[in-house]
Design a protein around this motif. Structure first.
Motif, mmCIF file in Angstrom:
data_model
loop_
_atom_site.group_PDB
_atom_site.id
_atom_site.type_symbol
_atom_site.label_atom_id
_atom_site.label_comp_id
_atom_site.label_asym_id
_atom_site.label_seq_id
_atom_site.Cartn_x
_atom_site.Cartn_y
_atom_site.Cartn_z
ATOM 1 N N ARG A 22 0.879 -1.162 0.000
ATOM 2 C CA ARG A 22 0.000 0.000 0.000
ATOM 3 C C ARG A 22 0.922 1.218 0.000
ATOM 4 O O ARG A 22 1.758 1.403 0.897
ATOM 5 C CB ARG A 22 -0.875 -0.001 1.258
ATOM 6 N N VAL A 23 0.799 2.082 -1.018
ATOM 7 C CA VAL A 23 1.764 3.155 -1.248
ATOM 8 C C VAL A 23 1.098 4.522 -1.172
ATOM 9 O O VAL A 23 0.043 4.745 -1.776
ATOM 10 C CB VAL A 23 2.447 2.992 -2.627
ATOM 11 N N TYR A 24 1.715 5.433 -0.427
ATOM 12 C CA TYR A 24 1.341 6.846 -0.431
ATOM 13 C C TYR A 24 2.443 7.624 -1.158
ATOM 14 O O TYR A 24 3.633 7.484 -0.843
ATOM 15 C CB TYR A 24 1.223 7.387 0.987
ATOM 16 N N VAL A 25 2.050 8.457 -2.118
ATOM 17 C CA VAL A 25 2.985 9.301 -2.852
ATOM 18 C C VAL A 25 2.708 10.754 -2.488
ATOM 19 O O VAL A 25 1.567 11.218 -2.586
ATOM 20 C CB VAL A 25 2.837 9.097 -4.377
ATOM 21 N N ASN A 26 3.736 11.457 -2.078
ATOM 22 C CA ASN A 26 3.570 12.836 -1.623
ATOM 23 C C ASN A 26 3.510 13.794 -2.806
ATOM 24 O O ASN A 26 4.529 14.156 -3.383
ATOM 25 C CB ASN A 26 4.725 13.214 -0.688
ATOM 26 N N LEU A 27 2.300 14.183 -3.196
ATOM 27 C CA LEU A 27 2.079 15.132 -4.284
ATOM 28 C C LEU A 27 1.133 16.225 -3.830
ATOM 29 O O LEU A 27 0.235 15.977 -3.021
ATOM 30 C CB LEU A 27 1.456 14.432 -5.501
ATOM 31 N N GLU A 28 1.307 17.424 -4.342
ATOM 32 C CA GLU A 28 0.320 18.475 -4.121
ATOM 33 C C GLU A 28 -0.987 18.027 -4.764
ATOM 34 O O GLU A 28 -0.993 17.334 -5.788
ATOM 35 C CB GLU A 28 0.791 19.795 -4.749
ATOM 36 N N SER A 29 -2.100 18.436 -4.180
ATOM 37 C CA SER A 29 -3.404 17.987 -4.678
ATOM 38 C C SER A 29 -3.630 18.371 -6.132
ATOM 39 O O SER A 29 -4.293 17.657 -6.887
ATOM 40 C CB SER A 29 -4.521 18.563 -3.808
ATOM 41 N N ALA A 30 -3.055 19.499 -6.564
ATOM 42 C CA ALA A 30 -3.231 19.932 -7.944
ATOM 43 C C ALA A 30 -2.586 18.964 -8.933
ATOM 44 O O ALA A 30 -3.002 18.878 -10.100
ATOM 45 C CB ALA A 30 -2.647 21.335 -8.126
ATOM 46 N N ALA A 31 -1.559 18.226 -8.497
ATOM 47 C CA ALA A 31 -0.874 17.288 -9.388
ATOM 48 C C ALA A 31 -1.492 15.892 -9.367
ATOM 49 O O ALA A 31 -1.156 15.041 -10.190
ATOM 50 C CB ALA A 31 0.600 17.190 -8.984
ATOM 51 N N ALA A 32 -2.405 15.656 -8.440
ATOM 52 C CA ALA A 32 -2.935 14.303 -8.247
ATOM 53 C C ALA A 32 -3.741 13.816 -9.447
ATOM 54 O O ALA A 32 -3.633 12.648 -9.846
ATOM 55 C CB ALA A 32 -3.790 14.260 -6.982
ATOM 56 N N VAL A 33 -4.563 14.688 -10.036
ATOM 57 C CA VAL A 33 -5.399 14.267 -11.168
ATOM 58 C C VAL A 33 -4.533 13.846 -12.347
ATOM 59 O O VAL A 33 -4.789 12.825 -12.998
ATOM 60 C CB VAL A 33 -6.377 15.387 -11.569
ATOM 61 N N ASN A 34 -3.488 14.609 -12.632
ATOM 62 C CA ASN A 34 -2.589 14.225 -13.731
ATOM 63 C C ASN A 34 -1.894 12.910 -13.445
ATOM 64 O O ASN A 34 -1.714 12.081 -14.353
ATOM 65 C CB ASN A 34 -1.551 15.334 -13.969
ATOM 66 N N ALA A 35 -1.503 12.716 -12.197
ATOM 67 C CA ALA A 35 -0.858 11.447 -11.830
ATOM 68 C C ALA A 35 -1.824 10.279 -12.013
ATOM 69 O O ALA A 35 -1.428 9.189 -12.450
ATOM 70 C CB ALA A 35 -0.365 11.516 -10.387
ATOM 71 N N PHE A 36 -3.100 10.488 -11.682
ATOM 72 C CA PHE A 36 -4.110 9.444 -11.891
ATOM 73 C C PHE A 36 -4.300 9.176 -13.386
ATOM 74 O O PHE A 36 -4.350 8.019 -13.824
ATOM 75 C CB PHE A 36 -5.430 9.874 -11.262
ATOM 76 N N LYS A 37 -4.376 10.221 -14.179
ATOM 77 C CA LYS A 37 -4.549 10.064 -15.630
ATOM 78 C C LYS A 37 -3.376 9.315 -16.256
ATOM 79 O O LYS A 37 -3.536 8.567 -17.220
ATOM 80 C CB LYS A 37 -4.691 11.439 -16.286
ATOM 81 N N ASN A 38 -2.193 9.519 -15.696
ATOM 82 C CA ASN A 38 -0.995 8.863 -16.219
ATOM 83 C C ASN A 38 -0.791 7.453 -15.690
ATOM 84 O O ASN A 38 0.210 6.805 -16.004
ATOM 85 C CB ASN A 38 0.242 9.705 -15.895
ATOM 86 N N GLY A 39 -1.734 6.988 -14.841
ATOM 87 C CA GLY A 39 -1.648 5.629 -14.332
ATOM 88 C C GLY A 39 -0.765 5.476 -13.115
ATOM 89 O O GLY A 39 -0.520 4.345 -12.668
ATOM 90 N N GLN A 40 -0.294 6.589 -12.545
ATOM 91 C CA GLN A 40 0.579 6.501 -11.378
ATOM 92 C C GLN A 40 -0.198 6.258 -10.088
ATOM 93 O O GLN A 40 0.367 5.778 -9.105
ATOM 94 C CB GLN A 40 1.379 7.795 -11.242
ATOM 95 N N LEU A 41 -1.488 6.639 -10.091
ATOM 96 C CA LEU A 41 -2.340 6.468 -8.915
ATOM 97 C C LEU A 41 -3.513 5.564 -9.249
ATOM 98 O O LEU A 41 -3.970 5.509 -10.397
ATOM 99 C CB LEU A 41 -2.870 7.820 -8.433
ATOM 100 N N ASP A 42 -4.018 4.873 -8.231
ATOM 101 C CA ASP A 42 -5.182 3.998 -8.403
ATOM 102 C C ASP A 42 -6.476 4.669 -7.973
ATOM 103 O O ASP A 42 -7.567 4.148 -8.243
ATOM 104 C CB ASP A 42 -4.986 2.725 -7.568
ATOM 105 N N TYR A 43 -6.363 5.825 -7.345
ATOM 106 C CA TYR A 43 -7.518 6.456 -6.708
ATOM 107 C C TYR A 43 -7.186 7.922 -6.498
ATOM 108 O O TYR A 43 -6.064 8.271 -6.136
ATOM 109 C CB TYR A 43 -7.744 5.732 -5.387
ATOM 110 N N VAL A 44 -8.171 8.792 -6.760
ATOM 111 C CA VAL A 44 -7.931 10.207 -6.542
ATOM 112 C C VAL A 44 -9.240 10.897 -6.194
ATOM 113 O O VAL A 44 -10.302 10.547 -6.706
ATOM 114 C CB VAL A 44 -7.287 10.864 -7.790
ATOM 115 N N SER A 45 -9.173 11.857 -5.314
ATOM 116 C CA SER A 45 -10.349 12.648 -4.974
ATOM 117 C C SER A 45 -10.594 13.677 -6.062
ATOM 118 O O SER A 45 -9.652 14.327 -6.530
ATOM 119 C CB SER A 45 -10.134 13.346 -3.628
ATOM 120 N N VAL A 46 -11.846 13.817 -6.482
ATOM 121 C CA VAL A 46 -12.191 14.808 -7.500
ATOM 122 C C VAL A 46 -13.302 15.688 -6.941
ATOM 123 O O VAL A 46 -14.485 15.437 -7.128
ATOM 124 C CB VAL A 46 -12.597 14.164 -8.840
ATOM 125 N N GLY A 47 -12.909 16.739 -6.272
ATOM 126 C CA GLY A 47 -13.862 17.583 -5.581
ATOM 127 C C GLY A 47 -14.341 18.776 -6.358
ATOM 128 O O GLY A 47 -15.117 19.577 -5.850
#
Length: 560
Positions: free
Chosen positions: A258-283
């Motif tokens: 189980r991995v946590y990656v330290n990213l600013e929230s603004a970068a999280a959506v791009n990381a999810f789109k690129n397949g780096q994340l399995d889950y992201v909050s979209v508020g």
């Protein structure tokens, strides 16, 4: 537990429970699924792909945005939601709740739970799984329950405990039939007792020094337990990896990592789109637009036990005057703030009226509307009466000093900026200048703990359905968790009397009455809750909008 911001139908096996004083009452604060069909209530829908344990694959990893917090002890006053979530991946998760708030006991920790009342006093007997052991080899027994109680009951002020409520009502924790049984005795009845022992401390972690300092930007896996333990804890990057715990006696964790990656929230959506994340909050609408329809993913959205509020620092010079605070509250159009937050999300809800209960809960009342209306004309009159006169630029002044109030804005996302801009425009119409001060998201904990703000927008997440027990955390003048510093000894006494009411419905009624008086301090303004909406890779099980439920770590994984 209420955690400040910075977790399926039960998948645990049934245990023997005799809880006549508590269990039947637990659900009375919660609405049934579907309560959001009413326009008078926020959504209570759960959406998290509940999958039974035996239908989850062995192996794989689960990666999200996240990092360790400044204060990693969830019992500490400076702890946040981030700390609580990270803690749960390498420490005990002994009690959870269903999405609607029913108590669930984890048999890997508690073999039996009995609750009884005699002579008006409640007794809880926790029989602990004989296999239960901390990672350093120390047995998990009655001493862990006692240590957790002693660190949080308020008898020793050296412990910077988040909340003493409930713990202070306990008169003793003693050994039962053997060391694996804890007998907890309360003065009176505490219907929400289960919220006190959802997790517990290793006795070594319950000294004053370790409680306050040991978890500051550090992990102590040797004092932890559970299906996972710390693999890597990178103090430089802020990344964390949890791996299976070889000392775990219960159901094996399904994930390899189980991995946590330290990213600013603004970068999280791009990381999810690129397949780096399995889950992201979209508020916000823009984030949702970016990931909606993305191959191999889905949107999960449901109700939210979050609430975002505007905090007024009453120790700030200009906000020390309650007349100024009230005028600012009257000048804020909460409906417009909610509109900004929910634009493009196809979601509506009533404006929140309480810090302690949500509109989808049975005993909820709109306490804010009972004491406050959006009334900028009245705000202008009040500021005139307080001696604040408009200048040539429209900004009021008194004794040569302009009426300027700071607003601390975290991060760089567009929604946060739009919200700050709306506040500034609203306050300007009544002659108040809002000075927007930007800060990094990493400064969140220190801003709150050191009260380095005038106005600050922050949120709370309810980790259990017992809202009335948190009344003091928000409003008691002597409680560090009251970020506003408002209140009085007389009000504190009223607030603390609420805890003496045994019946949850009667307790909520009294809590609502007292909260109305507390809100007349005009230092705390609930603004919005909103849906919990996430982008999730298809097949990820037991993750999403879960309302009051937190998944057991071993149940999170990939569907077969």
């Amino acid at each position: 537990m209420r955690a400040r911001l910075a977790l399926p139908v039960a998948l645990i096996a049934a245990v023997t429970v005799t809880a006549t004083a508590c269990r039947s009452a637990t659900g009375t604060d919660s609405a049934a699924p579907g309560a959001n069909n009413s326009p008078t209530a926020a959504s209570s829908v759960a959406d998290y792909n509940p999958v039974p344990y035996d239908r989850i694959k062995d192996g794989g990893s689960y990666t999200t945005v996240g990092t360790f917090d400044d204060q990693g002890n969830p019992f500490h006053v400076n702890s946040t939601l981030t700390a609580s979530r990270v803690w749960a991946w390498y420490n005990a998760v002994a009690i959870t709740y269903s999405p609607t708030g029913e108590v669930q006991y984890n048999p890997d920790y508690f073999s039996e739970v009995k609750v009884s009342v005699s002579g008006g006093d409640q007794k809880v007997v926790l029989t602990i799984n004989p296999k239960a052991v901390f990672n350093d080899g120390t047995p998990i027994d009655w001493t862990a329950v006692k240590a957790t109680w002693q660190a949080n009951n308020g008898s020793d002020k050296s412990f910077s405990a988040s909340s003493t409520d409930g713990y202070s009502q306990i008169t003793s924790v003693v050994e039962g039939a053997d060391a694996k049984q804890a007998v907890i005795t309360f003065k009176g009845v505490n219907a929400s007792w289960s919220a006190l022992f959802t997790t517990f401390l290793h006795p070594k972690a319950a000294t004053v020094q370790n409680f306050n300092d040991a978890y500051v930007k550090k992990a102590h896996p040797e004092w932890g337990t559970g299906p996972y333990t710390v693999g890597t804890w990178d103090a430089h990057s802020g990344n964390i990896t949890f791996v299976r715990n070889p000392r775990w006696w219960g159901k094996k964790g399904k994930l390899d990592k189980r991995v946590y990656v330290n990213l600013e929230s603004a970068a999280a959506v791009n990381a999810f789109k690129n397949g780096q994340l399995d889950y992201v909050s979209v508020g916000d609408a823009e984030s949702l637009k970016q990931i909606k329809g993305l191959k191999g993913t889905e949107i999960r959205s449901g109700g939210s036990p979050f609430e975002y509020s505007l905090y007024f620092n009453t120790r700030s010079t200009v906000l020390a005057d309650p007349a100024v605070r009230k005028a600012i509250e009257e000048s804020i159009d909460r409906a417009q703030i909610a509109k900004i937050q929910f634009q493009g999300l196809d979601y509506t809800e009533p404006l929140p009226g309480s810090a302690i209960l949500y509109s989808f809960q049975k005993n909820y009342r709109d306490n804010v509307s009972a004491v406050l209306k959006y009334a900028p004309d009245e705000a202008r009159k009040a500021l005139d009466a307080a001696g604040w006169k408009p200048g040539s630029d429209g900004i009021r002044a008194k004794d040569g000093k302009k009426l300027e109030v700071g607003y601390t804005l975290l991060g760089d996302d567009a929604l946060g900026k739009a919200t700050a801009g709306a506040f500034a425009a609203m306050l300007k119409t009544v002659g108040v200048r809002l000075d927007i001060k930007k800060a990094d998201e990493s400064e969140f904990s220190s801003i709150l703990s050191d009260r380095k703000f005038d106005l600050f927008l922050s949120g709370n997440r309810s980790m259990d359905p017992f809202g009335a027990r948190y009344l003091c955390d928000f409003y008691c003048s002597d409680r560090d968790s009251n970020l506003t510093g408002a209140g009085s000894p007389a009000l504190d006494k009223e607030i603390r009397s609420v805890a003496q009411v045994a019946d949850l419905t009667a307790q909520a009624k009294k809590a609502n009455e007292v909260e109305r008086r507390a809100l007349q301090q005009y230092a705390f303004l609930p603004l919005f809750s909103g849906p919990s909406t996430y982008g999730v890779k298809k097949g990820l099980a037991n993750v999403g909008a879960t309302i009051f439920h937190n998944p057991l770590p071993e149940t999170v994984g990939w569907q077969k």
